[in-house]
Design a protein around this motif. Structure first.
Motif: not given
Length: 529
Positions: A473-482
């Motif tokens: 949930g906080f990796s890859g593109r998800n980290w960019a969203r965070a």
């Protein structure tokens, strides 16, 4: 500048396997779902692709002594669907993939964002050729047609060519015949920034544009286009000032390479379709003078050739109208769109809608058509096109988001909120859910009224419910969203209701996979500052 050979990119596969390891419960659930996940939403020719998890694909590649062909993308992504339409759905692609272990890595599948991070894949789509031990040979351009794709892959298959070695030979003035194709059909804009600095890329692109043989006009045009694109994007970079000044002085030679023939124009079609304004600004500053007028004339003629070429995709032919829009906006940023240009774009959008027959083509084309209608002031036509498509597509959230953007441009705040909410509520897929909830947070963070606190609180809770429930949930593109969520919540982060919410979810970081856990903790720590 001293030239050094680029070390091949080695991916820490063992580490990656550990990062993608699942808990016993998740592993059991994964086995139950594994067969269903083989045929993914939007996957062309499912039988072509490896049936199993990525780590199993690496093991199979090692056992079979084959290279891996890895695609990373999403069902809703327009350029992903262009690639599927023009390359992946073709019979010749299926035949070529017999030489590889082909991995279809949908960004919404379990642990896909962890894989994306480890593979340095951030943008959809990304296409990689890897050795069984994880060495990256090639990061292919994702805007190739079928013939270009096959030409690009042959040097890797036949001679085990790779980009890093070809790039090093280019820097050392020793590029070989196959190097030109490997270099031309690499996605330069997706290369790791730390390894390939702006100055290094500019110098290499200039050398490639200068030294590529005239017998390869398409590749030479691609190098010239890469060079002018890099120069325009980095026109304010002080470290490259001398190089950029030289490029400006020699611009006519590079433009000649691009506009030399229909073949060269075809090679540089992406650049021609999307880079008219930035190139004109880089070379001439203001839209005036003989140099500018000559550039515009040549550019529009080339765009006309692209639009008239039946071998080009529906989306490419439609996008060939973009230069005319860009030149107009450059010359009259606040002026009305000429009636003829508006009518031409409307006709092109209507024709594209008619010609886009497959699901892949429609996913690739419709949002582009709607955007171009907006650019010429036809908001009602754009709205109708998006609403009609949203009613029959399998990814309606993408079109709802475009409708939200349209209404936001028109200052229709309530309508924009409604469409953004509809997009968020309809979205399917792990990473996609996070992306669309984030979009709704970003949009609503800019709106100030009495009801916003409660709405933002609920949106934020929904975001953390999803993000903390996913191992990645906080990796890859998800980290960019965070990071975008953090930025959007700045005005709320001291509010007691929000600080209590942050505290309740921060504790869930410990249940995530290693990289996601670290990023999650960093995210909540930032919200306390």
């Amino acid at each position: 500048m001293k030239l050094t050979q680029i070390a091949p990119i080695i991916l820490p596969i063992g580490l990656l396997f550990n990062a993608c390891a699942t808990t016993p419960k998740a592993d059991s659930e994964g086995k139950d779902k594994e067969k269903k996940e083989h045929v993914l939403q939007g996957q062309p020719q499912p039988d072509v692709w490896f049936q199993g998890r990525p780590e199993q694909a690496f093991a199979q590649a090692k056992a079979d002594n084959k290279l891996l062909f890895v695609y990373w993308g999403a069902a809703w992504c327009p350029p992903c669907n262009e690639l599927k339409s023009e390359v992946f759905s073709k019979p010749r692609f299926a035949e070529l993939m017999k030489n590889f272990i082909p991995v279809y890595l949908d960004g919404d599948t379990d642990q896909a964002q962890v894989w994306g991070e480890r593979l340095s894949a951030s943008g959809y789509p990304t296409v990689l050729v890897l050795t069984p031990d994880g060495r990256e040979l090639y990061r292919l351009s994702t805007s190739l047609n079928e013939d270009e794709f096959h030409a690009a892959v042959q040097p890797v298959l036949k001679n085990n060519q790779n980009f890093a070695e070809a790039f090093s030979r280019l820097e050392n003035r020793d590029a070989k015949d196959d190097d030109w194709k490997v270099l031309a059909y690499t996605s330069w804009d997706q290369l790791p920034e730390g390894r390939y600095t702006v100055d290094r890329l500019v110098n290499a692109a200039k050398r490639a544009a200068d030294k590529c043989p005239a017998t390869m006009p398409k590749e030479k045009a691609i190098f010239a286009a890469n060079l002018l694109n890099l120069a325009a994007l980095n026109k304010d970079n002080k470290e490259s000032a001398n190089s950029l000044a030289d490029i400006k002085m020699e611009a006519k030679r590079y433009l000649d390479a691009i506009f030399a023939s229909k073949e060269s124009v075809q090679g540089a079609r992406g650049f021609i379709n999307y880079n008219a304004k930035q190139t004109a600004v880089f070379l001439y500053g203001k839209p005036a003078g003989k140099g500018y007028e000559d550039l515009k004339k040549r550019w529009l003629k080339a765009a006309g050739d692209i639009a008239a070429n039946p071998a080009n995709s529906v989306d490419t032919r439609l996008a060939a109208w973009n230069p005319a829009i860009e030149f107009h906006k450059l010359e009259a940023p606040n002026g009305p769109v000429p009636a003829k240009l508006k009518a031409d774009v409307q006709a092109a959008a209507t024709q594209a809608d008619k010609n886009a027959g497959t699901a892949f083509e429609r996913h690739a084309v419709i949002s582009s058509a709607a955007y171009m209608l907006r650019q010429v002031g036809d908001f009602s036509g754009a709205r109708q096109l998006l609403e009609t498509e949203a009613a029959k597509t399998d990814t309606p959230w993408y079109y709802y988001s475009s409708l939200a953007s349209l209404e936001q441009e028109l200052k229709n705040e309530k309508a924009a909120q409604t469409w953004a909410a509809k997009a968020r509520e309809s979205v399917v897929g792990r990473a996609s859910k996070i992306q669309w909830i984030t979009s709704d947070i970003v949009l609503n963070a800019k709106i100030k009224n009495a009801d916003q606190k409660a709405y933002m609180l609920n949106l934020t809770r929904e975001y953390y419910d999803v993000a903390t429930s996913l191992n990645d949930g906080f990796s890859g593109r998800n980290w960019a969203r965070a990071k975008k969520v953090s930025e959007s919540l700045k005005d709320w982060q001291k509010d007691p209701a929000f600080t209590a919410l942050f505290s309740s979810y921060e504790a869930k970081c410990s249940g995530l996979e290693k990289e996601s856990q670290k990023n999650c903790q960093q995210h909540f720590a930032g919200l306390k500052n």
